[in-house]
Design an enzyme around this catalytic site. Structure first.
Site, mmCIF file in Angstrom:
data_model
loop_
_atom_site.group_PDB
_atom_site.id
_atom_site.type_symbol
_atom_site.label_atom_id
_atom_site.label_comp_id
_atom_site.label_asym_id
_atom_site.label_seq_id
_atom_site.Cartn_x
_atom_site.Cartn_y
_atom_site.Cartn_z
ATOM 1 N N TRP A 102 0.630 -0.990 -0.225
ATOM 2 C CA TRP A 102 -0.295 -0.104 0.044
ATOM 3 C C TRP A 102 0.596 1.490 -0.223
ATOM 4 C CZ3 TRP A 102 -4.713 -0.920 -1.566
ATOM 5 C CH2 TRP A 102 -5.080 -1.829 -2.070
ATOM 6 N N ASP A 171 -2.175 6.627 6.033
ATOM 7 C CA ASP A 171 -2.859 5.629 5.568
ATOM 8 C C ASP A 171 -3.419 4.826 6.820
ATOM 9 O OD1 ASP A 171 -4.776 3.850 4.508
ATOM 10 O OD2 ASP A 171 -3.461 3.254 3.093
ATOM 11 N N LYS A 195 -12.666 -1.849 7.209
ATOM 12 C CA LYS A 195 -12.272 -2.864 7.926
ATOM 13 C C LYS A 195 -12.742 -2.459 9.150
ATOM 14 C CE LYS A 195 -8.077 -2.184 4.905
ATOM 15 N NZ LYS A 195 -8.556 -3.331 4.012
#
Length: 358
Positions: A102, A171, A195
């Site tokens: 990511w 993030d 999530k």
């Protein structure tokens, strides 16, 4: 109906209590005679839901009035573009830390808008570590520093917050709401919902107000943080149902005792699973001890030829979505807030039994 245990990295498990309430309100919300999904985002019902969700979210994270909370669309991946477009300002470069897949995607996208200085990387360890802070090559003139506190694929996590002299951008898609954080240490925090917040489609951005209004002239209206802030996240139709479910999750978290209580539960779950893996000669976790994720636990079998059998038997027992990401293989148990401790116990029991037959 028998609910199964969902270890998916995302979209992930939601609290059963939240799903039960949502099901009860699906056809008729508040005796309005229609579903929330059918309501105008300008209606009093949706406005009230959005306002309460923001209040509860701010309370959970102790967010001061110095920050705007934005409910937007596009997932965390859209923020890979939004961050440089909003924060570069008159500068030409930004610092990024590379700790996994990511991070790499965020870096690649930011390179479209300016110079990216990769100040530290753990690629040489196959992303199984967090680079020591004293090794970082920071640029005092950078517009900001971006990092990914938790990498869902590799299962590595920062257990500390970098202290830098430029705005810190994080993030937090896979760690937000899993434990208390000091929001005041950050310039921008963003997180995809799927999530620990709610269903896919909603993204939350926490942005310090002094960073608003500095976007590039080429920044699309829908990526401009000031547009969202000035219009209370309703410049266009927001993901209303996702916002509603997120609000239910926020209330559920408060009912559990807040983020300090969740942190203790999450530590207990992770410690139990890592402890079993470490004590086994059949299972292994590749991440260094001080960099292990509390949310995503990758592990391998001593014999990779047995992976398919392991997954098939796990599925039959209602232990779902344990297959590791295709880039790393093996297994991965994502144990977010809504994954109950009973799921960890069931997984360990199965792993013990499977190992005894291997």
């Amino acid at each position: 109906m028998s609910r199964k245990f969902n270890f998916c990295a995302g979209p992930a498990a939601l609290p059963e209590e939240v799903l039960t309430q949502a099901a009860a309100e699906m056809l008729d919300y508040g005796k309005a005679g229609l579903s929330i999904m059918e309501m105008s985002h300008r209606s009093s019902e949706i406005v009230a839901i959005a306002e309460k969700a923001e209040r509860d979210f701010r309370e959970l994270l102790d967010i001061s009035d110095d920050y705007s909370v934005l409910f937007v669309q596009g997932g965390a991946s859209s923020q890979f573009s939004a961050v440089p477009l909003n924060l570069l300002g008159g500068k030409t470069s930004a610092d990024y830390v590379n700790t996994g897949q990511w991070s790499k995607k965020a870096i690649k996208e930011a390179q479209r808008f300016g110079q990216v200085n990769v100040v530290a990387s753990s690629e040489d360890t196959n992303f199984t570590t967090i680079p020591a802070f004293d090794s970082w090559q920071l640029d005092k003139d950078a517009a900001y520093l971006h990092y990914t506190p938790n990498e869902t694929i590799g299962g590595v996590e920062f257990l500390w917050t970098p202290e830098v002299d430029v705005p810190l951008v994080a993030d937090m898609s896979s760690t937000i709401l899993s434990r208390p954080i000091d929001v005041n240490q950050f310039g921008v925090i963003y997180a995809g919902a799927q999530k620990n917040i709610g269903p896919a489609g909603l993204t939350i951005v926490i942005v310090r107000k002094d960073l608003l209004g500095k976007s590039s002239e080429h920044c699309p209206t829908m990526l401009d943080y000031k547009t969202a802030a000035d219009n209370e996240s309703m410049y266009n139709t927001p993901p209303t149902y996702g916002l509603y479910l997120a609000g239910l999750v926020f209330q559920w978290l408060k009912d559990q005792g807040g983020l300090s209580a969740m942190a203790e539960i999450n530590r207990r779950k992770a410690t139990k699973l890592y402890g079993f893996i470490d004590a086994s000669s059949f299972y292994a976790n590749p991440v260094e001890l001080m960099s292990r994720s509390t949310m995503n636990v990758p592990f391998t079998l001593a014999n990779a030829d047995m992976d398919k059998q392991f997954l098939a038997e796990a599925d039959q027992l209602g232990l779902l979505n344990l297959k590791g990401h295709r880039s790393v293989g093996g297994m991965r148990a994502s144990i977010y807030n809504a994954v109950p401790e009973a799921a960890i116990d069931a997984l360990i029991d199965f792993m013990k039994e499977f190992e005894s037959r291997a």
